[in-house]
Design a protein around this motif. Structure first.
Motif, PDB file in Angstrom:
ATOM      1  N   GLN A  11       4.334 -50.919  -1.428  1.00  0.00           N
ATOM      2  CA  GLN A  11       3.608 -51.281  -2.639  1.00  0.00           C
ATOM      3  C   GLN A  11       4.074 -50.447  -3.831  1.00  0.00           C
ATOM      4  O   GLN A  11       4.213 -50.966  -4.938  1.00  0.00           O
ATOM      5  CB  GLN A  11       2.104 -51.090  -2.431  1.00  0.00           C
ATOM      6  CG  GLN A  11       1.500 -52.074  -1.452  1.00  0.00           C
ATOM      7  CD  GLN A  11       0.047 -51.743  -1.166  1.00  0.00           C
ATOM      8  OE1 GLN A  11      -0.392 -50.606  -1.320  1.00  0.00           O
ATOM      9  NE2 GLN A  11      -0.699 -52.762  -0.728  1.00  0.00           N
ATOM     10  N   SER A  14       7.409 -51.719  -5.122  1.00  0.00           N
ATOM     11  CA  SER A  14       7.215 -52.926  -5.915  1.00  0.00           C
ATOM     12  C   SER A  14       6.694 -52.565  -7.313  1.00  0.00           C
ATOM     13  O   SER A  14       7.146 -53.122  -8.321  1.00  0.00           O
ATOM     14  CB  SER A  14       6.240 -53.861  -5.201  1.00  0.00           C
ATOM     15  OG  SER A  14       5.957 -54.975  -5.992  1.00  0.00           O
ATOM     16  N   HIS A  17       9.574 -51.017  -9.238  1.00  0.00           N
ATOM     17  CA  HIS A  17      10.603 -52.035  -9.496  1.00  0.00           C
ATOM     18  C   HIS A  17      10.216 -52.936 -10.678  1.00  0.00           C
ATOM     19  O   HIS A  17      11.068 -53.321 -11.483  1.00  0.00           O
ATOM     20  CB  HIS A  17      10.847 -52.879  -8.238  1.00  0.00           C
ATOM     21  CG  HIS A  17      11.926 -53.888  -8.388  1.00  0.00           C
ATOM     22  ND1 HIS A  17      13.244 -53.542  -8.558  1.00  0.00           N
ATOM     23  CD2 HIS A  17      11.883 -55.248  -8.417  1.00  0.00           C
ATOM     24  CE1 HIS A  17      13.979 -54.638  -8.685  1.00  0.00           C
ATOM     25  NE2 HIS A  17      13.171 -55.694  -8.600  1.00  0.00           N
ATOM     26  N   LYS A  18       8.929 -53.259 -10.815  1.00  0.00           N
ATOM     27  CA  LYS A  18       8.456 -54.101 -11.913  1.00  0.00           C
ATOM     28  C   LYS A  18       8.529 -53.395 -13.262  1.00  0.00           C
ATOM     29  O   LYS A  18       8.567 -54.035 -14.298  1.00  0.00           O
ATOM     30  CB  LYS A  18       7.010 -54.538 -11.666  1.00  0.00           C
ATOM     31  CG  LYS A  18       6.872 -55.547 -10.566  1.00  0.00           C
ATOM     32  CD  LYS A  18       5.403 -55.895 -10.344  1.00  0.00           C
ATOM     33  CE  LYS A  18       5.249 -56.841  -9.182  1.00  0.00           C
ATOM     34  NZ  LYS A  18       3.845 -57.094  -8.862  1.00  0.00           N
TER      35      LYS A  18
END
Length: 181
Positions: A11, A14, A17-18
């Motif tokens: 999580q 992610s 990465h965003k």
């Protein structure tokens, strides 16, 4: 810590990465988050807040990443720092402006005010010099300040900033020459 990290790692990856435009930096940031979390585990208040704490570390690490990437220009070596204004020039100009206004006061007010404000003499010394009590000298200086303020407000408009008076403008031509240097 390692087992808890494994639970949140996907999580967090992610999340990072965003928010990062450099795909190669995502794993580096994630590793830095793990290092910061491991070394500061003693700061965690309770295990129930681990997830939020990890996200806060990740957010701060992302901010650090972008701060480091900001371009900056080197300052030229021959750049000379400006001297700080000590305010001496401003005080001299105000003193030149105030002197004629102080001179217009009756002597029982102008003398103590001039001694206290322009010459920096203590109120005790003023009392001794004028042959009055200390409370009498304090009272005279205080009354003199009030009378001077009244004259100043009748003569000029003042701009006031955080540092005090920043500028002034004569209200009428009769007062103008008093405040000119």
């Amino acid at each position: 810590m390692l087992s808890e990290w494994q639970n949140h790692k996907i999580q967090l990856r992610s999340y990072v990465h965003k928010r990062i435009d450099d795909v190669d930096a995502v794993d580096d940031i994630l590793q830095e988050v793990y290092i910061k979390a491991s070394s500061n585990l003693h700061q965690l208040k309770s295990k129930g807040s681990l997830k939020g704490w990890l996200y806060r570390i990740a957010h701060n690490t992302i901010m650090d990443f972008y701060r480091q990437r900001q371009p900056h220009e080197e300052l030229p070596e021959d750049l000379i720092a400006e001297e700080q204004d000590t305010g001496a020039e401003a005080r001299d100009e105000i003193a030149r402006c105030l002197q004629p206004l102080i001179d217009e006061l009756p002597e029982k007010y102008s003398l103590p005010l001039r001694l206290a404000e322009l010459e920096g003499i203590s109120q005790q010394a003023i009392a001794e010099q004028l042959g009055i009590s200390l409370s009498g000298a304090k009272s005279r200086v205080q009354r003199s300040r009030v009378k001077l303020r009244e004259k100043m407000m009748a003569c000029c408009d003042f701009e006031i900033g955080q540092e005090g008076i920043t500028d002034y403008y004569p209200k009428n031509p009769n007062c103008g020459p008093k405040c000119q240097s």
